[in-house]
Design a protein around this motif. Structure first.
Motif, PDB file in Angstrom:
ATOM      1  N   VAL A 142      35.249  19.697 -50.945  1.00 48.15           N
ATOM      2  CA  VAL A 142      34.039  20.520 -50.767  1.00 48.15           C
ATOM      3  C   VAL A 142      34.378  21.993 -50.997  1.00 48.15           C
ATOM      4  CG1 VAL A 142      32.333  21.303 -49.066  1.00 48.15           C
ATOM      5  CG2 VAL A 142      32.847  18.859 -49.273  1.00 48.15           C
ATOM      6  N   MET A 143      35.521  22.446 -50.478  1.00 48.83           N
ATOM      7  CA  MET A 143      35.908  23.851 -50.672  1.00 48.83           C
ATOM      8  C   MET A 143      36.168  24.145 -52.161  1.00 48.83           C
ATOM      9  SD  MET A 143      35.578  25.291 -47.867  1.00 48.83           S
ATOM     10  CE  MET A 143      36.225  26.913 -48.219  1.00 48.83           C
ATOM     11  N   THR A 144      36.743  23.158 -52.865  1.00 53.95           N
ATOM     12  CA  THR A 144      36.976  23.362 -54.307  1.00 53.95           C
ATOM     13  C   THR A 144      35.627  23.482 -55.019  1.00 53.95           C
ATOM     14  OG1 THR A 144      38.928  21.966 -54.087  1.00 53.95           O
ATOM     15  CG2 THR A 144      38.226  22.451 -56.319  1.00 53.95           C
ATOM     16  N   ILE A 145      34.672  22.659 -54.610  1.00 52.64           N
ATOM     17  CA  ILE A 145      33.344  22.713 -55.251  1.00 52.64           C
ATOM     18  C   ILE A 145      32.674  24.062 -54.942  1.00 52.64           C
ATOM     19  CG2 ILE A 145      31.021  21.686 -55.208  1.00 52.64           C
ATOM     20  CD1 ILE A 145      32.378  18.952 -54.844  1.00 52.64           C
ATOM     21  N   LEU A 146      32.803  24.497 -53.674  1.00 49.41           N
ATOM     22  CA  LEU A 146      32.155  25.769 -53.306  1.00 49.41           C
ATOM     23  C   LEU A 146      32.769  26.953 -54.063  1.00 49.41           C
ATOM     24  CD1 LEU A 146      31.662  25.348 -49.439  1.00 49.41           C
ATOM     25  CD2 LEU A 146      29.931  25.206 -51.246  1.00 49.41           C
ATOM     26  N   ASN A 147      34.071  26.868 -54.324  1.00 46.57           N
ATOM     27  CA  ASN A 147      34.766  27.982 -55.012  1.00 46.57           C
ATOM     28  C   ASN A 147      34.746  27.842 -56.526  1.00 46.57           C
ATOM     29  OD1 ASN A 147      35.536  29.153 -52.652  1.00 46.57           O
ATOM     30  ND2 ASN A 147      37.464  28.028 -52.515  1.00 46.57           N
ATOM     31  N   ARG A 148      33.997  26.890 -57.057  1.00 46.95           N
ATOM     32  CA  ARG A 148      34.165  26.533 -58.467  1.00 46.95           C
ATOM     33  C   ARG A 148      33.696  27.628 -59.421  1.00 46.95           C
ATOM     34  NH1 ARG A 148      29.378  24.261 -56.848  1.00 46.95           N
ATOM     35  NH2 ARG A 148      27.686  24.112 -58.374  1.00 46.95           N
ATOM     36  N   VAL A 149      34.354  27.626 -60.585  1.00 49.55           N
ATOM     37  CA  VAL A 149      33.974  28.543 -61.656  1.00 49.55           C
ATOM     38  C   VAL A 149      32.868  27.879 -62.485  1.00 49.55           C
ATOM     39  CG1 VAL A 149      34.784  29.638 -63.781  1.00 49.55           C
ATOM     40  CG2 VAL A 149      36.277  29.543 -61.757  1.00 49.55           C
ATOM     41  N   GLU A 150      33.059  26.587 -62.776  1.00 50.40           N
ATOM     42  CA  GLU A 150      32.083  25.844 -63.580  1.00 50.40           C
ATOM     43  C   GLU A 150      30.909  25.432 -62.693  1.00 50.40           C
ATOM     44  OE1 GLU A 150      31.708  24.763 -66.877  1.00 50.40           O
ATOM     45  OE2 GLU A 150      29.833  24.080 -65.929  1.00 50.40           O
ATOM     46  N   LYS A 151      29.720  25.845 -63.066  1.00 50.54           N
ATOM     47  CA  LYS A 151      28.567  25.556 -62.206  1.00 50.54           C
ATOM     48  C   LYS A 151      28.118  24.110 -62.329  1.00 50.54           C
ATOM     49  CE  LYS A 151      28.526  29.342 -60.239  1.00 50.54           C
ATOM     50  NZ  LYS A 151      29.539  29.140 -59.233  1.00 50.54           N
ATOM     51  N   TYR A 152      28.332  23.517 -63.526  1.00 52.82           N
ATOM     52  CA  TYR A 152      27.823  22.169 -63.763  1.00 52.82           C
ATOM     53  C   TYR A 152      28.735  21.129 -63.078  1.00 52.82           C
ATOM     54  CZ  TYR A 152      26.741  17.882 -66.166  1.00 52.82           C
ATOM     55  OH  TYR A 152      26.420  16.588 -66.416  1.00 52.82           O
ATOM     56  N   LEU A 153      28.124  20.232 -62.306  1.00 56.79           N
ATOM     57  CA  LEU A 153      28.910  19.192 -61.632  1.00 56.79           C
ATOM     58  C   LEU A 153      28.827  17.898 -62.441  1.00 56.79           C
ATOM     59  CD1 LEU A 153      27.842  19.685 -57.881  1.00 56.79           C
ATOM     60  CD2 LEU A 153      30.004  20.329 -58.937  1.00 56.79           C
ATOM     61  N   TYR A 154      29.861  17.641 -63.205  1.00 58.16           N
ATOM     62  CA  TYR A 154      29.887  16.404 -64.018  1.00 58.16           C
ATOM     63  C   TYR A 154      29.891  15.196 -63.076  1.00 58.16           C
ATOM     64  CZ  TYR A 154      31.466  13.012 -67.522  1.00 58.16           C
ATOM     65  OH  TYR A 154      31.563  11.923 -68.340  1.00 58.16           O
ATOM     66  N   ILE A 155      29.380  14.070 -63.556  1.00 62.21           N
ATOM     67  CA  ILE A 155      29.153  12.888 -62.717  1.00 62.21           C
ATOM     68  C   ILE A 155      30.435  12.401 -62.004  1.00 62.21           C
ATOM     69  CG2 ILE A 155      29.347  11.296 -64.693  1.00 62.21           C
ATOM     70  CD1 ILE A 155      26.879  10.855 -61.821  1.00 62.21           C
ATOM     71  N   SER A 156      31.602  12.554 -62.632  1.00 64.64           N
ATOM     72  CA  SER A 156      32.850  12.104 -61.992  1.00 64.64           C
ATOM     73  C   SER A 156      33.099  12.875 -60.690  1.00 64.64           C
ATOM     74  CB  SER A 156      34.041  12.318 -62.927  1.00 64.64           C
ATOM     75  OG  SER A 156      33.846  11.603 -64.111  1.00 64.64           O
ATOM     76  N   VAL A 157      32.703  14.158 -60.665  1.00 64.40           N
ATOM     77  CA  VAL A 157      32.896  14.961 -59.446  1.00 64.40           C
ATOM     78  C   VAL A 157      32.018  14.398 -58.320  1.00 64.40           C
ATOM     79  CG1 VAL A 157      32.718  17.282 -58.465  1.00 64.40           C
ATOM     80  CG2 VAL A 157      33.387  16.989 -60.867  1.00 64.40           C
ATOM     81  N   TRP A 158      30.817  13.985 -58.663  1.00 61.78           N
ATOM     82  CA  TRP A 158      29.922  13.374 -57.672  1.00 61.78           C
ATOM     83  C   TRP A 158      30.570  12.128 -57.081  1.00 61.78           C
ATOM     84  CZ3 TRP A 158      24.725  14.560 -56.313  1.00 61.78           C
ATOM     85  CH2 TRP A 158      24.191  15.663 -56.981  1.00 61.78           C
TER      86      TRP A 158
END
Ligand code: HEM
Ligand code: HEM
Length: 462
Positions: A142-158
């Protein structure tokens, strides 16, 4: 291996997963020997069937398949988000807690300490360790997602993140962790809660991890962007909607309330939606370029995993039907299903994805692609054999019992099947040792790769 380097959590999970692959399959061998020669390990209590079998099952599930897939996820999540993992030390801690839980299997089951509920056998302290691993992974992802540079969340991340969110809840409930002494409830409520976890272990841990990995590898190997993000989202949400409450189909033959049987059987049919959206999406992504999947060693493993998924998920809904269960339940048919599901679907995808991401994690080419191909061949031989032999044995047992034959009359029919499974198992065990050798050689002698060739853009797959 230097501590806390970028992607070191990923590598650690992959290395430990590869070790458990060997240990877990060896315990499968001990269990298979017992079914051919019950007296073989009679003087070694730690290896008798009732102890070796749970070590086998838990070690291959949590230790091998889940660990390798988690390791791959710890690579592709940061890579897809173009952001380093929030904390490698926290990642190492989750890997440590995860592995302590897996290690407790051979030790505590070997000594006779188990909570005695299939897939929920780990003793309470090991449950706590596994839960810590899950919670730390949630924090890290979750912290990696919150700090992410890439805004788009590809399906594998989900899929990778969803796995930990769902599994932490389902594991806590299914293992009745608020009852440390027994890890169980009493009465008929217990099997209902137990099988809630029993099916969510494949459904909410292995299936999303394997699906997320396949969504990463297939577009990269065929060099095409994903066919449809909408289908990806439908598959993801329908998996949560339908998988969570189908555990009842394991106890259709038990005295549970009828509405639970109906709900779980009907939802087993609707599982076609998440399964076929994923398969169609990946099929359409690869359409016209499927040859690349077939000819590239890692893509071939993932493709085979998806074909096993198709077979598993045609078989699964059918065997949840109360009319068919009298022939398929309580016998080796289910063991055949379990192997093509866990090893065929999620295990093949784990092995394929691991070889796919290793060069990007280590900066070294896979030491021997020929050994990856050999591993594929051995796995295919062993697993196809398992499927045929166990399904046939199940049909012999199921039809005999359905015709009112006594168990002792059917038992003499089984040795050829059990003996063949033992022989075929050696092929799967060999695949684990060859894989481990190839991994060690890749880390030590793999040809360094030019970093420029390792760079890839999200746009290539998304
Ligand atoms: C459409 C999807 C699926 C359905 C409807 C389904 C249905 C079933 C049913 C009804 C059983 C119980 C059979 C019996 O005891 O008579 C079963 C067993 C099992 N399934 Fe599936 N299955 C599906 C997919 C999967 C997948 C994808 C996995 C693994 C990733 C899996 C792993 C297992 C395992 C390990 C067992 C053995 C449980 C035991 O020890 O009794 N299944 N499945
Ligand atoms: C990584 C590869 C493997 C995976 C993922 C795997 C998975 C499983 C699972 C999920 C079960 C529980 C089945 C059920 O309760 O319905 C199981 C049982 C079993 N497996 Fe495996 N297995 C693997 C390799 C092997 C090998 C190589 C052997 C034999 C040499 C083997 C022999 C057995 C035996 C004997 C059982 C107990 C069946 C029974 O209770 O009748 N497995 N395995």
């Amino acid at each position: 291996m230097k501590p806390f380097k970028p992607y070191s959590t990923a590598l650690l999970f992959i290395i430990t997963g590869s070790v458990w692959y060997m240990v877990g399959t060896i315990y499968g061998l001990f269990s298979a020997i017992h079914l051919v020669s019950p007296e073989f390990f009679a003087n070694i209590p730690a290896l008798v069937f009732s102890r070796a079998r749970p070590v086998h099952v838990n070690t291959v599930l949590y230790g091998f398949v889940a660990s390798v897939l988690i390791g791959c996820g710890y690579y592709y999540v940061p890579a897809l988000l173009r952001t380093p993992l929030w904390s490698e030390p926290v990642g190492w801690a989750s890997c440590l807690f995860w592995n302590l839980a897996v290690l407790s299997g051979p030790i505590s089951f070997g000594m006779g300490y188990s909570q005695g509920r299939e897939y929920a056998e780990y003793i309470w302290i090991a449950d706590v360790s596994l839960m810590l691993a899950l919670l730390l992974s949630i924090l890290n992802l979750v912290m990696t997602i919150l700090n992410r540079v890439e805004k788009y969340l590809y399906i594998s991340v989900w899929y990778m993140t969803g796995t930990f969110l769902w599994t932490s809840g389902a594991y806590f409930i299914g293992n009745v962790m608020w009852h440390p002494r027994t890890g169980a409830l009493s009465g008929i409520l217990d099997p209902i809660v137990h099988w809630f976890w029993g099916h969510n272990l494949p459904g909410l841990l292995l299936t999303p991890l394997a699906t997320g990995a396949a969504y990463f590898v297939v577009p990269r190997v065929v060099k095409r962007p994903l066919y449809s993000h909408a289908l990806g989202a439908i598959g993801f949400w329908t998996l949560v909607a339908f998988y969570t409450h189908i555990g009842g189909h394991h106890i259709v033959q038990g005295p549970i309330p009828n509405w639970i049987k109906v709900a779980s059987t009907v939802s087993s049919m609707t599982m076609a939606i998440p399964v076929f959206t994923v398969l169609t999406n990946l099929w359409m992504t690869a359409r016209g370029a499927g040859g690349r999947l077939l000819h590239e060693p890692t893509g071939r493993l993932v493709l085979a995993g998806l074909i096993w998924y198709l077979i598993t998920c045609i078989q699964g809904p059918l065997q949840s039907l109360p009319y068919l269960q009298p022939v398929t339940h309580f016998n080796n048919w289910t063991v055949g299903h379990a192997h093509i599901a866990v090893l065929g679907f999620s295990g093949f995808i784990a092995v394929g994805t691991m070889w796919h991401v290793l060069p990007m994690i280590t900066g070294r080419r896979v030491y021997s692609p020929a050994l990856v191909n050999l591993q594929f061949g051995l796995l295919m031989l062993g697993l196809t054999g398992f499927f045929l032999v166990l399904t046939a044995a199940g049909l012999v047992q199921g039809s005999a019992w359905n015709n009112g034959e006594l168990v002792y009359k059917v038992l003499p029919e089984l040795p050829p099947y059990m003996g063949s499974r033992l022989g075929l198992g050696l092929s799967i065990i060999a695949s684990s040792f060859i894989g481990f050798y190839n991994l060690v050689m890749t880390l030590r002698r793999g040809e360094p790769v030019d970093p420029d060739t390792m760079v890839w853009e999200l746009e290539e797959i998304a």
